[in-house]
Design an enzyme around this catalytic site. Structure first.
Site, PDB file in Angstrom:
ATOM      1  N   SER A 130       0.861  -1.011   0.027  1.00  0.00           N
ATOM      2  CA  SER A 130       0.001   0.089  -0.062  1.00  0.00           C
ATOM      3  C   SER A 130       0.328   1.358  -0.138  1.00  0.00           C
ATOM      4  O   SER A 130       1.682   1.530   0.951  1.00  0.00           O
ATOM      5  CB  SER A 130      -1.083  -0.068   1.334  1.00  0.00           C
ATOM      6  OG  SER A 130      -1.070   1.520   1.192  1.00  0.00           O
ATOM      7  N   HIS A 175      -1.250  -1.257  -4.142  1.00  0.00           N
ATOM      8  CA  HIS A 175      -1.979  -1.329  -3.129  1.00  0.00           C
ATOM      9  C   HIS A 175      -2.757   0.459  -3.624  1.00  0.00           C
ATOM     10  O   HIS A 175      -1.908   0.876  -3.431  1.00  0.00           O
ATOM     11  CB  HIS A 175      -2.614  -1.688  -2.036  1.00  0.00           C
ATOM     12  CG  HIS A 175      -3.869  -1.927  -1.266  1.00  0.00           C
ATOM     13  ND1 HIS A 175      -5.150  -2.304  -2.144  1.00  0.00           N
ATOM     14  CD2 HIS A 175      -4.057  -0.992  -0.942  1.00  0.00           C
ATOM     15  CE1 HIS A 175      -5.504  -2.178  -1.162  1.00  0.00           C
ATOM     16  NE2 HIS A 175      -5.232  -0.715  -0.311  1.00  0.00           N
ATOM     17  N   ASP A 232      -4.824   3.827  -2.334  1.00  0.00           N
ATOM     18  CA  ASP A 232      -5.982   4.003  -1.688  1.00  0.00           C
ATOM     19  C   ASP A 232      -5.766   5.362  -1.528  1.00  0.00           C
ATOM     20  O   ASP A 232      -5.511   7.046  -1.507  1.00  0.00           O
ATOM     21  CB  ASP A 232      -5.978   4.272   0.113  1.00  0.00           C
ATOM     22  CG  ASP A 232      -4.678   2.565   0.324  1.00  0.00           C
ATOM     23  OD1 ASP A 232      -6.728   1.932   0.612  1.00  0.00           O
ATOM     24  OD2 ASP A 232      -3.978   2.286   0.496  1.00  0.00           O
ATOM     25  N   MET A 285      -8.482   8.261  -1.082  1.00  0.00           N
ATOM     26  CA  MET A 285      -9.800   8.723  -0.007  1.00  0.00           C
ATOM     27  C   MET A 285     -10.038  10.179   0.060  1.00  0.00           C
ATOM     28  O   MET A 285      -9.255  11.074  -0.823  1.00  0.00           O
ATOM     29  CB  MET A 285      -8.910   8.396   0.964  1.00  0.00           C
ATOM     30  CG  MET A 285      -8.589   7.293   1.564  1.00  0.00           C
ATOM     31  SD  MET A 285      -7.588   6.972   3.334  1.00  0.00           S
ATOM     32  CE  MET A 285      -6.869   4.936   3.349  1.00  0.00           C
ATOM     33  N   HIS A 317      -8.178   1.244  -4.339  1.00  0.00           N
ATOM     34  CA  HIS A 317      -8.877   0.905  -3.491  1.00  0.00           C
ATOM     35  C   HIS A 317      -9.812   1.919  -3.108  1.00  0.00           C
ATOM     36  O   HIS A 317      -9.186   3.231  -2.919  1.00  0.00           O
ATOM     37  CB  HIS A 317      -8.015  -0.070  -2.010  1.00  0.00           C
ATOM     38  CG  HIS A 317      -9.597   0.160  -0.891  1.00  0.00           C
ATOM     39  ND1 HIS A 317      -8.471   0.371   0.098  1.00  0.00           N
ATOM     40  CD2 HIS A 317     -10.200   0.493  -1.147  1.00  0.00           C
ATOM     41  CE1 HIS A 317      -9.309   0.307   1.323  1.00  0.00           C
ATOM     42  NE2 HIS A 317     -10.350  -0.067   0.381  1.00  0.00           N
ATOM     43  N   MET A 368     -11.988   4.888  -1.616  1.00  0.00           N
ATOM     44  CA  MET A 368     -12.601   4.792  -0.047  1.00  0.00           C
ATOM     45  C   MET A 368     -13.300   6.315  -0.335  1.00  0.00           C
ATOM     46  O   MET A 368     -13.250   7.160   0.778  1.00  0.00           O
ATOM     47  CB  MET A 368     -11.353   5.113   1.121  1.00  0.00           C
ATOM     48  CG  MET A 368     -11.341   3.546   1.043  1.00  0.00           C
ATOM     49  SD  MET A 368      -9.926   3.026   2.284  1.00  0.00           S
ATOM     50  CE  MET A 368      -8.760   3.835   1.097  1.00  0.00           C
ATOM     51  N   MET A 397     -11.610  -5.356   4.325  1.00  0.00           N
ATOM     52  CA  MET A 397     -11.238  -4.568   5.636  1.00  0.00           C
ATOM     53  C   MET A 397     -10.747  -5.252   6.833  1.00  0.00           C
ATOM     54  O   MET A 397     -11.465  -6.296   7.670  1.00  0.00           O
ATOM     55  CB  MET A 397     -12.132  -3.124   5.859  1.00  0.00           C
ATOM     56  CG  MET A 397     -11.787  -2.727   4.154  1.00  0.00           C
ATOM     57  SD  MET A 397     -10.407  -1.251   3.913  1.00  0.00           S
ATOM     58  CE  MET A 397      -9.221  -1.572   5.491  1.00  0.00           C
ATOM     59  N   GLY A 424      -9.441   4.072   6.200  1.00  0.00           N
ATOM     60  CA  GLY A 424      -9.045   5.671   6.690  1.00  0.00           C
ATOM     61  C   GLY A 424      -7.512   5.813   6.618  1.00  0.00           C
ATOM     62  O   GLY A 424      -6.938   7.001   6.404  1.00  0.00           O
ATOM     63  N   PHE A 425      -7.020   5.153   7.367  1.00  0.00           N
ATOM     64  CA  PHE A 425      -5.157   4.914   7.765  1.00  0.00           C
ATOM     65  C   PHE A 425      -4.793   3.665   7.983  1.00  0.00           C
ATOM     66  O   PHE A 425      -4.822   2.478   7.819  1.00  0.00           O
ATOM     67  CB  PHE A 425      -5.221   6.102   9.393  1.00  0.00           C
ATOM     68  CG  PHE A 425      -5.976   7.070   9.829  1.00  0.00           C
ATOM     69  CD1 PHE A 425      -5.502   8.464   9.214  1.00  0.00           C
ATOM     70  CD2 PHE A 425      -7.592   7.213  10.093  1.00  0.00           C
ATOM     71  CE1 PHE A 425      -6.244   9.311   9.408  1.00  0.00           C
ATOM     72  CE2 PHE A 425      -8.241   7.969  10.603  1.00  0.00           C
ATOM     73  CZ  PHE A 425      -8.004   8.946   9.686  1.00  0.00           C
ATOM     74  N   GLY A 453      -1.494   2.135  10.071  1.00  0.00           N
ATOM     75  CA  GLY A 453      -0.157   1.637  10.827  1.00  0.00           C
ATOM     76  C   GLY A 453      -1.220   0.978  11.934  1.00  0.00           C
ATOM     77  O   GLY A 453      -0.647   1.130  13.259  1.00  0.00           O
ATOM     78  N   ASP A 501      -6.838  -6.469   3.538  1.00  0.00           N
ATOM     79  CA  ASP A 501      -5.972  -5.040   4.074  1.00  0.00           C
ATOM     80  C   ASP A 501      -6.391  -4.730   5.148  1.00  0.00           C
ATOM     81  O   ASP A 501      -7.639  -3.685   5.883  1.00  0.00           O
ATOM     82  CB  ASP A 501      -6.821  -4.040   2.863  1.00  0.00           C
ATOM     83  CG  ASP A 501      -5.499  -3.190   2.549  1.00  0.00           C
ATOM     84  OD1 ASP A 501      -5.089  -2.133   3.707  1.00  0.00           O
ATOM     85  OD2 ASP A 501      -6.918  -1.697   1.831  1.00  0.00           O
ATOM     86  N   GLY A 502      -5.378  -4.138   6.176  1.00  0.00           N
ATOM     87  CA  GLY A 502      -5.264  -3.404   7.535  1.00  0.00           C
ATOM     88  C   GLY A 502      -4.418  -3.974   8.164  1.00  0.00           C
ATOM     89  O   GLY A 502      -5.241  -5.390   8.392  1.00  0.00           O
ATOM     90  N   GLY A 503      -3.935  -3.756   8.958  1.00  0.00           N
ATOM     91  CA  GLY A 503      -2.698  -5.001   9.934  1.00  0.00           C
ATOM     92  C   GLY A 503      -1.623  -6.211   9.337  1.00  0.00           C
ATOM     93  O   GLY A 503      -2.083  -7.125  10.688  1.00  0.00           O
ATOM     94  N   GLY A 532       1.096  -2.158   4.164  1.00  0.00           N
ATOM     95  CA  GLY A 532       1.724  -0.448   3.976  1.00  0.00           C
ATOM     96  C   GLY A 532       2.607  -0.807   4.808  1.00  0.00           C
ATOM     97  O   GLY A 532       3.921  -0.693   4.582  1.00  0.00           O
ATOM     98  N   SER A 533       2.248   0.529   6.162  1.00  0.00           N
ATOM     99  CA  SER A 533       3.855  -0.182   7.770  1.00  0.00           C
ATOM    100  C   SER A 533       5.306  -1.094   7.840  1.00  0.00           C
ATOM    101  O   SER A 533       5.676  -0.908   7.592  1.00  0.00           O
ATOM    102  CB  SER A 533       3.072   0.367   8.926  1.00  0.00           C
ATOM    103  OG  SER A 533       2.021  -0.851   9.133  1.00  0.00           O
TER     104      SER A 533
HETATM  105  C1  DX5 Z   1      -6.429   1.654   4.976  1.00  0.00           C
HETATM  106  C2  DX5 Z   1      -6.352   1.338   3.915  1.00  0.00           C
HETATM  107  C3  DX5 Z   1      -4.714   0.358   3.883  1.00  0.00           C
HETATM  108  C4  DX5 Z   1      -3.136   0.566   4.244  1.00  0.00           C
HETATM  109  C5  DX5 Z   1      -2.620  -0.440   5.065  1.00  0.00           C
HETATM  110  O1  DX5 Z   1      -7.909   1.929   5.027  1.00  0.00           O
HETATM  111  O2  DX5 Z   1      -7.015   0.725   2.961  1.00  0.00           O
HETATM  112  O3  DX5 Z   1      -4.674  -0.177   2.930  1.00  0.00           O
HETATM  113  O4  DX5 Z   1      -3.079   1.812   3.358  1.00  0.00           O
HETATM  114  O5  DX5 Z   1      -1.573   0.102   5.693  1.00  0.00           O
HETATM  115  P1  DX5 Z   1      -0.742  -0.979   7.137  1.00  0.00           P
HETATM  116  O6  DX5 Z   1      -0.809  -2.144   6.268  1.00  0.00           O
HETATM  117  O7  DX5 Z   1       0.009  -0.162   7.929  1.00  0.00           O
HETATM  118  O8  DX5 Z   1      -2.276  -1.750   7.864  1.00  0.00           O
HETATM  119 ZN    ZN Z   2      -7.052  -0.294   1.075  1.00  0.00          ZN
END
Ligand code: DX5
Ligand code: ZN
Length: 222
Positions: free
Chosen positions: A11, A36, A38, A40, A69, A71, A140, A145-146, A148, A178-180, A200-201
């Site tokens: 991401s 990926h 994102d 928003m 993706h 959002m 999800m 939204g964020f 990390g 997607d996420g964490g 992502g992170s």
């Molecule tokens: C959150 C995004 C994700 C996010 C994942 O709204 O859709 O794609 O960047 O980031 P990590 O892997 O750090 O949770």
């Molecule tokens: Zn995403």
């Protein structure tokens, strides 16, 4: 038969935005196939990122598969623009439009792969009848939204249930999470049925990317 290799879709939310073109090239050189993106809008989610003009510029810099993706509220307003900017896949949120089937059909009509994302609390039932039309379903595993954020544990069971739903319909729809996603949970997620993991992170913080990618694949394969 050998198990299918997991797809890692990094991401860009966690990359260095001041060096977008370099980051894309680095991913490509590291052997990644997907990225990926994102998008928003500050309404569907509290954060604002980028839209079609930035994607169009990125398109000129690499041949990566653009996993977009969205959002955003009422994504039907922008399908043509994202498709024309170079999206390979457009993923819309089930919660963002009243006419999901119509938007999925519009994405396919543009020659782009259609996908639907579900927020953690949204039941799988809402997309059950659309599965044959979908290239991918995104589960999800944080509230969008964020980057990390911490993985929400019940999502693993949701992946298992979705896998069963897809199997029941004899479909080949991919499951994306997607996420964490981290090195600690990726194996369990693949075992539950995930085909594509967004990171992502846990990806961008650990260069070199080729090594990180390899470690993810090795850990996922067990
Ligand atoms: C959150 C995004 C994700 C996010 C994942 O709204 O859709 O794609 O960047 O980031 P990590 O892997 O750090 O949770
Ligand atoms: Zn995403």
């Amino acid at each position: 038969m050998a198990a299918k290799e997991t797809i890692i879709s990094p991401s860009l939310l966690s990359c260095d935005f001041s060096r977008l073109a370099d980051e894309l090239k680095a991913l490509e050189e590291a052997g990644l196939k997907w990225v990926h993106l994102d998008v928003m809008d500050g309404k569907f989610v509290p954060n604002i990122t980028f839209g079609p003009p930035v994607i169009k510029s990125m398109r000129k810099e690499c041949n990566l598969f653009f996993d977009c993706h969205l959002m955003i509220e009422q994504p039907e307003r922008y399908i043509d623009e994202f498709a024309d900017a170079g999206a390979d896949l457009i993923c819309i949120h089930a919660e963002s439009t009243n006419h999901l089937e119509r938007v999925v059909a519009a994405i396919a009509e543009k020659g782009v792969k259609p996908a639907i994302a579900l927020n953690p609390a949204t039941p799988l039932e809402s997309i059950k009848y659309l599965i044959p039309q979908l290239y991918m379903v995104l589960i999800m595993s944080v509230n969008p939204g964020f980057g990390g954020q911490k993985y929400i544990p019940f999502c693993t069971q949701k992946v298992r249930d979705l896998k069963a739903m897809i199997k029941e319909q004899n479909a080949d729809t991919l499951i994306q999470l997607d996420g964490g996603v981290t090195m600690d949970n990726c194996r369990e997620l693949v075992e539950a049925g995930a085909d594509v993991l967004v990171s992502g992170s846990a990806f961008f913080k650990y260069p070199p990317y080729a090594e990180r990618h390899k470690l993810f694949l090795k850990t996922c394969a067990g």
